[in-house]
Design a protein around this motif. Structure first.
Motif, PDB file in Angstrom:
ATOM      1  N   GLN A 231       0.165  -1.691  -0.284  1.00 33.34           N
ATOM      2  CA  GLN A 231       0.370  -0.370  -0.054  1.00 33.34           C
ATOM      3  C   GLN A 231       0.893   1.060   0.030  1.00 33.34           C
ATOM      4  O   GLN A 231       0.552   2.055  -0.634  1.00 33.34           O
ATOM      5  N   ALA A 232       2.160   0.997   1.230  1.00 32.88           N
ATOM      6  CA  ALA A 232       3.358   2.792   0.855  1.00 32.88           C
ATOM      7  C   ALA A 232       3.498   2.374  -0.447  1.00 32.88           C
ATOM      8  O   ALA A 232       3.568   3.770  -0.978  1.00 32.88           O
ATOM      9  N   TRP A 233       3.921   1.648  -1.330  1.00 35.51           N
ATOM     10  CA  TRP A 233       4.603   1.365  -2.661  1.00 35.51           C
ATOM     11  C   TRP A 233       3.187   2.199  -3.641  1.00 35.51           C
ATOM     12  O   TRP A 233       3.752   2.884  -4.258  1.00 35.51           O
ATOM     13  N   LYS A 234       2.016   1.695  -3.199  1.00 31.43           N
ATOM     14  CA  LYS A 234       0.643   2.247  -4.457  1.00 31.43           C
ATOM     15  C   LYS A 234       1.075   3.622  -4.474  1.00 31.43           C
ATOM     16  O   LYS A 234       0.478   4.104  -5.144  1.00 31.43           O
ATOM     17  N   VAL A 235       1.196   4.178  -3.117  1.00 32.01           N
ATOM     18  CA  VAL A 235       0.843   5.622  -2.711  1.00 32.01           C
ATOM     19  C   VAL A 235       2.215   6.270  -3.196  1.00 32.01           C
ATOM     20  O   VAL A 235       2.075   7.254  -4.162  1.00 32.01           O
ATOM     21  N   LEU A 236       3.654   5.658  -3.274  1.00 38.49           N
ATOM     22  CA  LEU A 236       4.793   6.242  -4.263  1.00 38.49           C
ATOM     23  C   LEU A 236       4.589   6.196  -5.354  1.00 38.49           C
ATOM     24  O   LEU A 236       5.036   7.567  -5.763  1.00 38.49           O
ATOM     25  N   ARG A 237       3.827   5.341  -5.315  1.00 33.70           N
ATOM     26  CA  ARG A 237       3.942   4.970  -7.611  1.00 33.70           C
ATOM     27  C   ARG A 237       2.728   6.002  -7.789  1.00 33.70           C
ATOM     28  O   ARG A 237       2.698   6.985  -9.012  1.00 33.70           O
ATOM     29  N   THR A 238       1.838   6.556  -7.724  1.00 32.62           N
ATOM     30  CA  THR A 238       0.312   7.193  -7.315  1.00 32.62           C
ATOM     31  C   THR A 238       0.432   9.025  -7.619  1.00 32.62           C
ATOM     32  O   THR A 238      -0.057   9.422  -7.557  1.00 32.62           O
ATOM     33  N   SER A 239       1.496   9.253  -6.514  1.00 33.01           N
ATOM     34  CA  SER A 239       1.881  10.815  -6.036  1.00 33.01           C
ATOM     35  C   SER A 239       2.706  11.109  -7.459  1.00 33.01           C
ATOM     36  O   SER A 239       3.775  10.200  -7.417  1.00 33.01           O
ATOM     37  N   ARG A 240       2.351  11.739  -7.932  1.00 33.67           N
ATOM     38  CA  ARG A 240       3.549  12.329  -8.435  1.00 33.67           C
ATOM     39  C   ARG A 240       4.732  13.482  -8.237  1.00 33.67           C
ATOM     40  O   ARG A 240       4.831  13.928  -9.063  1.00 33.67           O
ATOM     41  N   ALA A 241       4.500  13.672  -6.917  1.00 34.08           N
ATOM     42  CA  ALA A 241       6.007  14.844  -6.580  1.00 34.08           C
ATOM     43  C   ALA A 241       6.854  14.164  -5.500  1.00 34.08           C
ATOM     44  O   ALA A 241       7.651  14.473  -5.388  1.00 34.08           O
ATOM     45  N   LEU A 242       6.015  12.863  -5.156  1.00 38.26           N
ATOM     46  CA  LEU A 242       6.674  12.232  -4.154  1.00 38.26           C
ATOM     47  C   LEU A 242       8.090  11.697  -4.210  1.00 38.26           C
ATOM     48  O   LEU A 242       8.977  11.492  -3.775  1.00 38.26           O
ATOM     49  N   GLY A 243       7.889  10.931  -5.830  1.00 43.17           N
ATOM     50  CA  GLY A 243       8.902  10.014  -5.677  1.00 43.17           C
ATOM     51  C   GLY A 243      10.894  11.380  -6.437  1.00 43.17           C
ATOM     52  O   GLY A 243      11.459  10.828  -5.859  1.00 43.17           O
ATOM     53  N   PRO A 244      10.418  12.410  -7.519  1.00 39.80           N
ATOM     54  CA  PRO A 244      11.293  12.822  -7.482  1.00 39.80           C
ATOM     55  C   PRO A 244      11.743  13.606  -6.779  1.00 39.80           C
ATOM     56  O   PRO A 244      12.913  13.765  -6.408  1.00 39.80           O
ATOM     57  N   ASN A 354       7.051  15.481   3.813  1.00 43.12           N
ATOM     58  CA  ASN A 354       5.353  15.366   4.051  1.00 43.12           C
ATOM     59  C   ASN A 354       4.672  15.787   3.351  1.00 43.12           C
ATOM     60  O   ASN A 354       3.663  15.086   3.438  1.00 43.12           O
ATOM     61  N   ALA A 355       5.125  17.219   3.096  1.00 43.72           N
ATOM     62  CA  ALA A 355       4.023  17.777   2.032  1.00 43.72           C
ATOM     63  C   ALA A 355       3.213  16.845   1.076  1.00 43.72           C
ATOM     64  O   ALA A 355       2.081  16.881   0.726  1.00 43.72           O
ATOM     65  N   ALA A 356       4.330  16.247   0.637  1.00 47.36           N
ATOM     66  CA  ALA A 356       3.675  15.628  -0.894  1.00 47.36           C
ATOM     67  C   ALA A 356       3.150  13.919  -0.771  1.00 47.36           C
ATOM     68  O   ALA A 356       2.389  13.394  -1.594  1.00 47.36           O
ATOM     69  N   ILE A 357       2.674  13.802   0.739  1.00 43.96           N
ATOM     70  CA  ILE A 357       3.014  12.337   1.397  1.00 43.96           C
ATOM     71  C   ILE A 357       1.618  13.034   1.829  1.00 43.96           C
ATOM     72  O   ILE A 357       0.864  13.511   2.394  1.00 43.96           O
ATOM     73  N   PRO A 358       0.057  12.163   0.619  1.00 43.69           N
ATOM     74  CA  PRO A 358      -1.641  12.270   0.633  1.00 43.69           C
ATOM     75  C   PRO A 358      -1.823  12.082   2.711  1.00 43.69           C
ATOM     76  O   PRO A 358      -1.104  11.330   2.546  1.00 43.69           O
ATOM     77  N   PRO A 359      -2.943  11.977   2.378  1.00 38.86           N
ATOM     78  CA  PRO A 359      -3.697  11.748   3.525  1.00 38.86           C
ATOM     79  C   PRO A 359      -3.035   9.478   3.427  1.00 38.86           C
ATOM     80  O   PRO A 359      -4.031   9.502   2.862  1.00 38.86           O
ATOM     81  N   THR A 360      -2.411   9.323   4.597  1.00 36.13           N
ATOM     82  CA  THR A 360      -2.342   7.938   4.464  1.00 36.13           C
ATOM     83  C   THR A 360      -2.091   7.876   5.726  1.00 36.13           C
ATOM     84  O   THR A 360      -1.630   8.061   6.901  1.00 36.13           O
ATOM     85  N   PRO A 361      -2.404   6.249   6.188  1.00 35.91           N
ATOM     86  CA  PRO A 361      -2.008   5.550   7.447  1.00 35.91           C
ATOM     87  C   PRO A 361      -1.206   4.669   7.268  1.00 35.91           C
ATOM     88  O   PRO A 361       0.072   3.947   8.501  1.00 35.91           O
ATOM     89  N   TYR A 362      -0.296   5.169   5.834  1.00 34.64           N
ATOM     90  CA  TYR A 362       1.219   4.790   5.577  1.00 34.64           C
ATOM     91  C   TYR A 362       2.301   5.687   5.954  1.00 34.64           C
ATOM     92  O   TYR A 362       3.373   5.370   5.389  1.00 34.64           O
ATOM     93  N   GLY A 424      -1.084  13.104 -13.259  1.00 35.59           N
ATOM     94  CA  GLY A 424      -2.258  12.071 -13.984  1.00 35.59           C
ATOM     95  C   GLY A 424      -3.100  12.676 -13.427  1.00 35.59           C
ATOM     96  O   GLY A 424      -3.911  13.224 -12.255  1.00 35.59           O
ATOM     97  N   PRO A 425      -4.158  10.905 -13.693  1.00 30.50           N
ATOM     98  CA  PRO A 425      -5.453  10.679 -13.104  1.00 30.50           C
ATOM     99  C   PRO A 425      -5.580  11.358 -11.502  1.00 30.50           C
ATOM    100  O   PRO A 425      -6.007  10.895 -10.838  1.00 30.50           O
ATOM    101  N   GLY A 426      -4.563  10.148 -10.609  1.00 31.64           N
ATOM    102  CA  GLY A 426      -4.233  10.157 -10.013  1.00 31.64           C
ATOM    103  C   GLY A 426      -3.724  10.830  -9.168  1.00 31.64           C
ATOM    104  O   GLY A 426      -2.676  10.377  -7.693  1.00 31.64           O
ATOM    105  N   ALA A 427      -3.279  12.061  -9.551  1.00 29.26           N
ATOM    106  CA  ALA A 427      -2.534  13.131  -9.350  1.00 29.26           C
ATOM    107  C   ALA A 427      -2.888  13.475  -7.642  1.00 29.26           C
ATOM    108  O   ALA A 427      -4.672  13.884  -7.649  1.00 29.26           O
ATOM    109  N   ASP A 428      -1.972  14.366  -6.531  1.00 26.74           N
ATOM    110  CA  ASP A 428      -2.686  14.390  -5.386  1.00 26.74           C
ATOM    111  C   ASP A 428      -2.842  16.237  -5.706  1.00 26.74           C
ATOM    112  O   ASP A 428      -2.515  16.287  -4.918  1.00 26.74           O
ATOM    113  N   THR A 429      -3.503  16.414  -6.172  1.00 29.48           N
ATOM    114  CA  THR A 429      -4.034  18.002  -6.639  1.00 29.48           C
ATOM    115  C   THR A 429      -4.192  18.499  -5.372  1.00 29.48           C
ATOM    116  O   THR A 429      -5.422  17.812  -4.356  1.00 29.48           O
TER     117      THR A 429
END
Length: 439
Positions: A231-244, A354-362, A424-429
């Motif tokens: 689930q944490a990896w999914k958040v990382l993949r779908t966040s548009r800014a977290l990886g960079p 921290n700001a790039a991580i969307p609301p998540t329990p992970y 992208g469509p899953g962006a955490d705007t």
């Protein structure tokens, strides 16, 4: 104005927020005040350890730290960051008593393994707790300054305490470890006094439900360890800014770690700076870093957060490269510039992640993943450093490190520009990371 400086702020923070910030300051200062740091090599030699044993234990420590990062992040997300801070402080206290009771190779190995566990428990949990608490109380804008002040206070404490260690050790041989244990016990008291995280206002806890640090039970991640990692990896993949942004942070961590640990003494020795003066140089660097950490608002008032981290990383790389062309005095001056840039960059980079991580329990698990990336890159660079030094190519190493940093940051800048233009469509705007990316 106080030594740490005060950013211009709006209305005063509520008493609860001020209390949490003070407790966080105390926890960070006491947990990280390792009295034995300047003398641990000599202490182990006096205990009968050989160089191969000492550095072998250090290698085991770094490997253990990487292996423990994700499991401990999962633990923090499952049992709560506040509980994880308490557990980490308790383990750290016990770890620093091991060399006193068992001053041998086995004892020091257990000591460093326990430290790896304690630091892994705290590394993601402390930042996650402070960030979530301040945002839950409507004081999220205070996070960067709070993070910077906590770091600065810890650095000032080291400046004040480390010069005393040699004298204390000659008086009471076990003093460095006993004093460290006393400090980490104090950090446990600070963690015990931290309040529970406020529940989200839109999701009051259902009647009879358990809570994680005061948050509703729904905030507790479900499933087992592997599911949490997925689930944490999914958040990382779908966040548009977290990886960079994580990759951007690699430059700061790797440059700071390699300079302060691996290159500090070889560089000064190559510039004919006497060994007796190395402690004074380290103190001067620590002062510069503390001043930078206490004033992140200075750079944020002039640049966007991502631009600030990029510029400061380039200053760090440029300062290190400049030492290749400098004499002794200029090298010391450039090292202080390097340290000041490190201090300015660290709290801003912590906020960006921290700001790039969307609301998540992970959140803690994701911060642990970032830590693994940092240390993995650092381990690879350390191998390269050893090869360069063995070939007597220190100046080439400094220039190549600067060039590599510029290439890395250029790639990150391109990636951030692309995700800003084409979410992208899953962006955490709408997350705070969007303000950091665009302002």
């Amino acid at each position: 104005m106080s030594l740490l400086g005060r950013a211009k702020r709006g209305p005063a923070a509520p008493p609860g927020v001020r209390r949490v910030v003070r407790l966080n300051n105390g926890f960070q200062l006491l947990f990280n005040l390792l009295w034995w740091m300047p003398v641990f090599y000599e202490y182990q030699r006096q205990a009968g350890l050989s160089d191969s044993q000492i550095f072998g234990i250090q290698s085991v420590y770094y490997v253990a730290f990487c292996l423990l990062e994700v499991p401990t992040g999962f633990i923090a997300d499952r049992i709560g960051q506040r509980t994880c801070l308490r557990l980490g402080a308790a383990v750290m206290t016990a770890a620093n008593l091991v060399p006193v009771a068992l001053p041998s190779a086995t004892g020091f190995l257990l000591h460093f393994l326990a430290i790896a566990a304690a630091r892994s428990l705290v590394s993601g949990a402390s930042s996650a707790y402070l960030y979530e608490y301040l945002h839950a109380e409507g004081a999220g804008e205070r996070y960067v300054q709070a993070e910077g002040t906590a770091r600065a206070l810890g650095l000032w404490a080291k400046i004040a305490c480390w010069p005393l260690v040699g004298v204390l050790m000659s008086t009471v041989h076990q003093a460095p470890y006993l004093l460290t244990a006393a400090c980490t016990l104090g950090s446990l008291a600070c963690a015990a006094a931290l309040p529970a995280l406020p529940p989200p206002p839109s999701a009051p806890p259902p009647a009879g439900a358990g809570a994680r640090n005061g948050a509703p039970a729904a905030a507790v991640p479900g499933g087992g360890f592997l599911d949490s990692v997925r689930q944490a990896w999914k958040v990382l993949r779908t966040s548009r800014a977290l990886g960079p942004l994580m990759v951007q942070g690699v430059a700061i961590f790797t440059l700071a770690r390699i300079c302060q640990v691996n290159l500090f003494q070889p560089l000064l020795l190559a510039r004919a700076v006497p060994v007796a003066d190395h402690g004074a140089v380290l103190s001067a660097m620590t002062v510069a870093e503390a001043l930078g950490s206490s004033r992140p608002g200075w750079i944020r008032a002039r640049l966007s957060d991502t631009a600030a981290v990029t510029v400061l990383s380039l200053v760090m790389a440029g300062s290190l490269a400049a030492t290749a062309l400098s004499g002794a005095a200029a090298t010391i001056a450039w090292l202080c510039v390097f340290a000041a840039a490190t201090g300015l960059a660290y709290p801003v980079q912590r906020y960006l992640i921290n700001a790039a991580i969307p609301p998540t329990p992970y959140r803690a698990t994701l911060l642990s993943l970032e830590s693994i990336i940092d240390r993995g890159v650092c381990a690879l660079v350390a191998l390269a450093v050893g090869a360069y030094l063995a070939a007597d190519r220190l100046d080439a190493l400094l220039l190549h490190a600067a060039l590599g940093t510029c290439v890395l940051l250029g790639a990150v800048a391109v990636a951030l520009r692309l995700v800003r233009r084409r979410p992208g469509p899953g962006a955490d705007t709408g997350t705070p990371s969007d303000r950091a990316l665009s302002r």
